[in-house]
Scaffold this active site. Structure first.
Site, mmCIF file in Angstrom:
data_model
loop_
_atom_site.group_PDB
_atom_site.id
_atom_site.type_symbol
_atom_site.label_atom_id
_atom_site.label_comp_id
_atom_site.label_asym_id
_atom_site.label_seq_id
_atom_site.Cartn_x
_atom_site.Cartn_y
_atom_site.Cartn_z
ATOM 1 N N ASP A 135 43.413 46.263 46.780
ATOM 2 C CA ASP A 135 42.372 45.238 46.800
ATOM 3 C C ASP A 135 41.022 45.810 47.202
ATOM 4 O O ASP A 135 40.926 46.699 48.053
ATOM 5 C CB ASP A 135 42.780 44.146 47.798
ATOM 6 C CG ASP A 135 41.781 43.014 47.868
ATOM 7 O OD1 ASP A 135 41.582 42.347 46.838
ATOM 8 O OD2 ASP A 135 41.196 42.804 48.949
ATOM 9 N N GLU B 113 41.670 47.378 41.990
ATOM 10 C CA GLU B 113 40.712 46.311 41.736
ATOM 11 C C GLU B 113 39.338 46.887 42.068
ATOM 12 O O GLU B 113 38.906 46.885 43.214
ATOM 13 C CB GLU B 113 40.989 45.074 42.601
ATOM 14 C CG GLU B 113 40.089 43.906 42.219
ATOM 15 C CD GLU B 113 39.618 43.072 43.401
ATOM 16 O OE1 GLU B 113 38.922 42.073 43.164
ATOM 17 O OE2 GLU B 113 39.908 43.434 44.550
#
Length: 635
Positions: free
Chosen positions: A315, A368
């Site tokens: 993330d 990401e």
């Protein structure tokens, strides 16, 4: 009960690796480990707290009294406190009471390496083991084939707290209930993988799990560690891979968490310009500290080892890579070369990826990363960061912008779609329609589509068809697969009642059909990251808002032809150029009646003509369904 006894699981080599940032199995040493010493059962505790003056284990077993069971600091300047406490058993709750050398501050902290935690809002760690008899041998033996970059990779992104809830009390499902209900649903819908938004223990539900305190513990909201293992096991037995969201980018400053752990900036960077995230009001790891690198990489490998996880989606990588991320001038300091890149982060991410791929065959890491940082999904030996895949945020943004437009205006914006092919193969891209796209006033994916109800659903089916035939792997957030009408609400179940309506059930059937198409047509996955896997037929028919392209695999006889009509007009006798003679057969149509469409189709085997068109020697005339994607094979 006896006092703490001198005992250690650490060797000198362990300490050397830890200090060098190269100990990737720290969870076997630090934390609480039920063992037997000289015939006596108990628990060995070890915690890293170099700025501590004293460390006590407090818990149920000693009425939470500080000083009853003090750990011993190691002599080797590692900062590790350890000891064996006889009689302590699995299931007992505990914390570390830490008195700091820094002004005598006393903190009470959960164990950073705990395998299990109390159910929030309670905050203590729980002594636990990881014993479990796995039944996924067949999956683990063949995982490399399922997870390879030249295989279908279609991901269903799930937030466990809101996928489905039970009863009027809005109760969470348990891991065991997910093992029945979620596994059956994903198998029926055809996804190859499930991605769980963070399952590691977190204190605050509105964070969706992205602010962690228990990095080594699946959240107790849904059950025990072993019950989470059952869920993973059942997914594997159904032939479905499991990806976890992993959050090495930041952590909260909750009193029982990692922040200011031993009275010093232990896990977080001491310079607030690098150690504090202004957007999320959270703390940022010190990626340049070797012991922190050992902690994080050990955590990544822990989930792969003990929970048989098949991939980690990392993330907020962009926030890690840039020193000036969400910071104004004067709030950040350039690196030693005058640039904005965080060199410690770059080094850490390379070490992380090298460790994952060196130790576990058949897994993937996915970044990401929302910027144009180069070579994110290229090997470290070639100068890349070493990820297997990267989210294609540009495709997501441009495609949704295009589909929001009324079809009458789309002829002026076709570049929004065609632009992605100018950079589609610069990385190994995953196409994401994730949870971030259905919150904070953005509307649901279905809610973005223009037109009346029929056109909205036709547009949605067309969008998904375009996504599944565009190069790259796929990710779809839960609820989007049946056209969830409203934005995602983490506090309640998805709107499953919508499946009683044909338009919503039609979208779900479409997704199942697209997953089947993706998995059955090698041309859609064998070269999904290579420019050899894609060829335009016609991308310049802006006036009619039509595009046609070829997806190619290893065998040219298995190539597929894709035609998209982005307007609600049926276009009869629409001619496209083709690469060779033969018969053209329609194998998929998003306008099929079973999906809720109007049923305009090209039936039977159509003869390809020796009539030059689109710069090719052969061509054919087709009937293009309204707001639809059609897929063909040449036989």
């Amino acid at each position: 009960m006896s006092k703490v006894q001198g005992y250690s699981l650490f060797t000198d080599f362990d300490i050397d690796l830890f200090k060098a940032g190269k100990h990737f199995r720290l969870y076997e040493k630090l934390g609480a480990h039920p063992i037997e010493v000289d015939g006596v059962s108990g628990v060995y505790f070890a915690v890293w707290a170099p700025s501590a003056r004293s460390v006590s284990v407090v818990g149920d077993f000693n009425y939470w009294i500080q000083g009853e069971h003090q750990l011993n600091v190691r002599w080797d300047s590692s900062g590790i406190w350890e000891g064996f406490i006889p009689g302590v058993q699995k299931g007992i709750t505990y914390k570390y009471k830490i008195q700091s050398d820094n002004g005598g501050i006393i903190t009470e902290k959960a164990d950073p390496f705990a395998f299990y935690c109390e159910k929030p809002p309670l905050t203590a760690s729980v002594i636990w083991d990881l014993d479990y008899q796995w039944k996924d041998t067949n999956w683990m033996k063949t995982r490399k084939e399922h997870n390879a970059l030249d295989k279908p990779y279609s991901v269903y992104e799930v937030h466990l707290g809101s996928w489905k809830r039970h009863g009027s009390e809005n109760r969470f499902l348990t891991y065991l209930e997910f093992a029945d209900e979620l596994v059956a649903y994903v198998k029926e819908t055809g996804f190859t993988h499930v991605e769980f938004m963070p399952v590691m223990e977190y204190p605050y539900d509105p964070s969706w799990g992205y602010q962690l305190v228990g990095y080594f513990a699946p959240t107790s909201r849904f059950g025990t560690p072993q019950e989470f293992m059952v869920l993973v096991d059942k997914l594997h037995q159904a032939g479905i891979g499991v990806i976890l969201d992993w959050v090495p980018s930041h952590f909260p400053d909750d009193a029982h968490g990692l922040g200011f752990f031993d009275g010093s900036n232990l896990f977080e960077h001491p310079d607030r310009r690098k150690g504090y995230h202004p957007d999320w009001k959270s703390l940022v790891f010190n990626y340049g500290r070797n012991e922190v690198r050992s902690f994080l990489i050990s955590n990544a490998l822990f989930w792969l080892q003990h929970y048989h996880i098949d991939g980690l989606r990392v993330d907020a990588v962009a926030s890690m890579l840039y020193l000036d991320y969400s910071r104004k001038d004067g709030e950040w300091e350039p690196n030693e070369f005058g640039g904005r890149e965080n060199l410690d982060t770059i080094s850490f991410l390379k070490d992380f990826n090298e460790a994952v791929y060196a130790n576990y065959e058949g897994v993937q890491t996915i970044a990401e990363e929302s910027t144009s940082f180069p070579m994110v999904s290229r090997p470290t030996f070639a100068g890349g960061l070493g990820f297997g895949m990267k989210w294609m945020m540009g495709w997501m943004h441009d495609t949704l912008q295009y589909f929001k437009k009324d079809p009458i205006h789309r002829k002026y914006h076709q570049n929004d779609l065609t632009f992605s092919m100018t950079y589609a193969f610069s990385e190994n891209f995953m196409l994401p329609l994730s949870h971030d796209e259905v919150v904070y006033g953005k509307n649901s994916i279905a809610g973005r589509m223009p037109g009346d109800e029929w056109q909205k659903f036709a547009n949605l089916r067309l969008l998904y068809g375009y996504m599944f035939t565009h190069p790259g792997t796929k990710l779809l957030f839960m609820g989007a697969e049946f056209g969830q009408s409203g934005e995602w609400n983490f506090e309640q179940s998805l709107d499953w009642h919508l499946l009683q309506y044909p338009s919503h059930e039609g979208v779900r059937k479409l997704i199942a059909g697209l997953n089947d198409l993706y998995k059955s047509q090698p041309a859609l996955y064998e070269k999904q990251f290579s420019p050899e896997g894609f060829e335009w037929i016609n991308y310049s028919d802006h006036h009619n808002a039509v595009m046609a392209y070829i997806r190619k695999g290893n065998n040219s006889k298995e190539d597929v032809i894709v035609v998209c009509n982005f307007t609600p007009v049926v276009r009869q006798n629409y001619r496209i150029g083709l690469p060779r003679k033969g018969k053209l057969v329609e194998i998929f149509n998003s306008d099929a009646e079973v999906f809720g469409g109007s049923g305009v189709a090209n039936s039977g085997k159509l003869t390809i003509e020796s009539s030059p068109y689109d710069g090719r020697d052969y061509s054919i005339e087709l009937d293009l369904a309204p707001l639809a994607l059609m897929v063909f094979r040449i036989s």
